[in-house]
Enzyme design. Structure first.
Site, PDB file in Angstrom:
ATOM      1  N   GLU A  40      25.656  39.836  29.305  1.00 55.35           N
ATOM      2  CA  GLU A  40      26.449  40.267  28.151  1.00 55.35           C
ATOM      3  C   GLU A  40      26.532  39.108  27.167  1.00 55.35           C
ATOM      4  OE1 GLU A  40      31.076  40.985  26.904  1.00 55.35           O
ATOM      5  OE2 GLU A  40      30.515  41.424  28.981  1.00 55.35           O
ATOM      6  N   ARG A  44      30.440  36.613  19.199  1.00 53.99           N
ATOM      7  CA  ARG A  44      31.439  35.627  18.771  1.00 53.99           C
ATOM      8  C   ARG A  44      30.823  34.517  17.931  1.00 53.99           C
ATOM      9  NH1 ARG A  44      34.762  34.942  24.509  1.00 53.99           N
ATOM     10  NH2 ARG A  44      35.033  37.177  24.888  1.00 53.99           N
ATOM     11  N   THR A  68      32.032  42.047  23.005  1.00 55.07           N
ATOM     12  CA  THR A  68      32.974  41.895  21.899  1.00 55.07           C
ATOM     13  C   THR A  68      32.643  42.858  20.763  1.00 55.07           C
ATOM     14  OG1 THR A  68      32.910  39.519  22.489  1.00 55.07           O
ATOM     15  CG2 THR A  68      34.376  40.153  20.714  1.00 55.07           C
ATOM     16  N   LYS A 128      35.502  48.646  31.468  1.00 52.01           N
ATOM     17  CA  LYS A 128      35.819  47.228  31.628  1.00 52.01           C
ATOM     18  C   LYS A 128      37.337  47.121  31.815  1.00 52.01           C
ATOM     19  CE  LYS A 128      35.721  42.973  28.829  1.00 52.01           C
ATOM     20  NZ  LYS A 128      35.113  42.352  27.626  1.00 52.01           N
TER      21      LYS A 128
END
Length: 208
Positions: A40, A44, A68, A128
């Site tokens: 993953e 960011r 994200t 998640k």
């Protein structure tokens, strides 16, 4: 792609922050060498999407996702970059709608029973659990198993190599997300062999 099958490929999915694009290819190769195939890459940093492209090119056998993801635009950009799945810290109606059709499979984040029920109503049964430690950890996931036996989790947030086994022991946990496999300091120093060793250890984690 069946997201539940992807989550079951290995016990740990590394959560990666890449600041320099030149780190992407050697990192992918180091993780693959250690037996970790599912990554993953978090959105960011400005190079995250380019890093996904580089990792897929450097390691075709890898299953590279984007993390994200918080908006429909993020999901569209992830698809364009070649991401094979997407991970979000939460779920909104817009994001759920964008995940329909040709979009990449989405792993949305939840931390409460109400959020879980909402996500399940929208068709998501792989979730998640985030932030795992702060949201109740192993105890909360064990409590979820009774009323929600059909839901499979990837807990992420505050999990370490030392605590991962307690999560993996739960029947409703497919894998855990962890940032300890590719810390920024190792990337900066180019310690790819160390990352391979950490990946080997992570790939060998079992319930405990």
């Amino acid at each position: 792609m069946n997201l539940k099958d992807v989550l079951r490929i290995g016990p740990v999915m590394p959560v990666i922050v890449i600041h320099k694009l030149e780190h992407a290819a050697p990192l992918a190769k180091a993780l693959i060498a250690g037996g970790v195939r599912v990554f993953e890459v978090t959105l960011r940093t400005p190079v995250a999407l380019d890093a996904v492209r580089a990792m897929r090119e450097a390691a075709p056998e890898a299953i590279v996702g984007v993390g994200t993801v918080t908006t429909a635009r993020d999901l569209e950009a992830s698809l364009a970059a070649g991401a094979m799945f997407a991970v979000s810290p939460g779920l909104t109606p817009d994001l759920a709608e964008a995940a329909r059709g040709p979009a990449v499979p989405l792993l949305p984040g939840v931390m409460t029973p109400s959020e879980l029920m909402h996500a399940r109503e929208l068709g998501f049964d792989a979730l998640k659990f985030f932030p795992a430690r702060e949201a109740g950890g192993v105890g909360m996931l064990r409590a979820f198993a009774g009323p929600f036996p059909d839901v499979l989790f990837c807990p992420t947030g505050g999990i370490s190599a030392e605590t991962a086994g307690s999560y993996l022991a739960l029947p409703n946990v497919a894998c855990v997300g962890g940032s300890w496999l590719a810390p920024v300091d190792l990337l900066e120093r180019g310690e790819w062999e160390t990352i391979t060793r950490l990946a080997q250890e992570a790939a060998g984690l079992t319930a405990g």
